[in-house]
Design a protein around this motif. Structure first.
Motif, PDB file in Angstrom:
ATOM      1  N   ILE A  98      -4.606  64.392  69.331  1.00 58.10           N
ATOM      2  CA  ILE A  98      -4.429  65.968  69.723  1.00 58.10           C
ATOM      3  C   ILE A  98      -4.115  66.181  70.965  1.00 58.10           C
ATOM      4  CG2 ILE A  98      -6.181  67.862  70.104  1.00 58.10           C
ATOM      5  CD1 ILE A  98      -5.870  67.015  67.057  1.00 58.10           C
ATOM      6  N   PHE A  99      -4.283  65.455  71.920  1.00 55.42           N
ATOM      7  CA  PHE A  99      -3.874  65.555  73.124  1.00 55.42           C
ATOM      8  C   PHE A  99      -2.331  65.592  73.450  1.00 55.42           C
ATOM      9  CE2 PHE A  99      -2.397  63.293  77.269  1.00 55.42           C
ATOM     10  CZ  PHE A  99      -2.931  63.770  78.109  1.00 55.42           C
ATOM     11  N   ILE A 100      -1.738  64.550  72.771  1.00 54.02           N
ATOM     12  CA  ILE A 100      -0.234  64.522  72.716  1.00 54.02           C
ATOM     13  C   ILE A 100       0.320  65.785  71.686  1.00 54.02           C
ATOM     14  CG2 ILE A 100       1.801  62.950  71.693  1.00 54.02           C
ATOM     15  CD1 ILE A 100       0.833  62.350  74.425  1.00 54.02           C
ATOM     16  N   ALA A 101       0.006  65.975  70.761  1.00 56.00           N
ATOM     17  CA  ALA A 101       0.254  67.260  69.885  1.00 56.00           C
ATOM     18  C   ALA A 101       0.387  68.246  70.587  1.00 56.00           C
ATOM     19  CB  ALA A 101      -0.662  67.098  68.549  1.00 56.00           C
ATOM     20  N   ASP A 102      -0.516  68.506  71.443  1.00 59.32           N
ATOM     21  CA  ASP A 102      -0.719  69.832  72.115  1.00 59.32           C
ATOM     22  C   ASP A 102       0.361  69.786  73.342  1.00 59.32           C
ATOM     23  OD1 ASP A 102      -1.658  72.113  73.356  1.00 59.32           O
ATOM     24  OD2 ASP A 102      -2.923  71.136  74.977  1.00 59.32           O
ATOM     25  N   TYR A 103       0.770  68.511  73.947  1.00 59.56           N
ATOM     26  CA  TYR A 103       1.731  68.506  75.006  1.00 59.56           C
ATOM     27  C   TYR A 103       3.096  68.390  74.333  1.00 59.56           C
ATOM     28  CZ  TYR A 103       3.882  66.587  79.196  1.00 59.56           C
ATOM     29  OH  TYR A 103       4.504  66.185  80.257  1.00 59.56           O
TER      30      TYR A 103
END
Ligand SMILES: Nc1ncnc2c1ncn2[C@@H]1O[C@H](COP(=O)(O)OP(=O)(O)O)[C@@H](O)[C@H]1O
Length: 190
Positions: free
Chosen positions: A123-128
């Motif tokens: 989730i952290f990377i998908a948002d980024y």
């Protein structure tokens, strides 16, 4: 909850631009979840609700931080950092989503932290990296994420720290802890 129903709920909470961002985060997170063999239905819900609290009034978010006994040091930082922790509680109280994995991924999606689960990292990377993002260094993260998600998280944390420092902005320390942890694991051969 079905994708369509979940998207309808968040659409009411967000601007058009932020809703479109949410759909792209969902698509990116689903690709990563399939690749890393995570529960795609749960990842989908976490992605859809990740910015649920984004446009709540800061005074309202402040009340949630106090009443839900979230870390009070959040109040020393920009309200931009509040919507993850507050959203993780709001989706339980307002929507009935009480899954700890989903809630934790929403809680940490902006700052990251040390010891993130694979689910939280997705989730952290998908948002980024969702395709609408174009900040410096994002392509480096896109290139590495399917091979090495730890390195992707490290690079994202480094970029964010560098960006905030270049603007003389305060930095919530969990992002430093993410940076240090992944540096130790991946780059010094420790
Ligand atoms: N550790 C941190 N300390 C302070 N600000 C941060 C930190 N990590 C991220 N930010 C800032 O928080 C803001 C919101 O982050 P962002 O990833 O855009 O969240 P979202 O798009 O999901 O709402 C950005 O301006 C980002 O630079």
């Amino acid at each position: 909850m079905e994708q369509k129903k979940a998207l309808k709920i968040v659409e009411k909470q967000l601007t058009k631009k932020r809703y479109d961002h949410t759909v792209r985060v969902m698509e990116t997170a689903l690709d990563l979840a399939a690749h890393y063999e995570l529960d795609t239905k749960k990842v989908e819900l976490a992605a859809i609700f990740h910015d649920y609290a984004k446009y709540r009034n800061p005074e309202e978010m402040k009340r949630w931080i106090i009443e839900e006994k979230l870390p009070q040091d959040l109040l020393d930082y920009h309200p931009e950092l509040w919507h993850g922790p507050v959203g993780s509680k709001m989706i339980e109280r307002e929507i009935g989503i009480g899954d700890p994995e989903i809630q934790s991924a929403i809680y940490w999606h902006t700052t990251g932290k040390r010891n993130m689960s694979l689910f939280e990292q997705v989730i952290f990377i998908a948002d980024y990296i969702e395709p609408g993002r174009d900040f410096p260094g994002v392509d480096e993260v896109r290139e590495v994420v399917y091979k090495d998600i730890d390195q992707a998280c490290w690079t994202a944390a480094r970029n964010t720290i560098q960006f905030l420092m270049s603007k003389n902005q305060p930095i919530y320390p969990d992002t430093f802890q993410l940076y240090n942890e992944k540096l130790g694991r991946n780059m010094n051969g420790r």
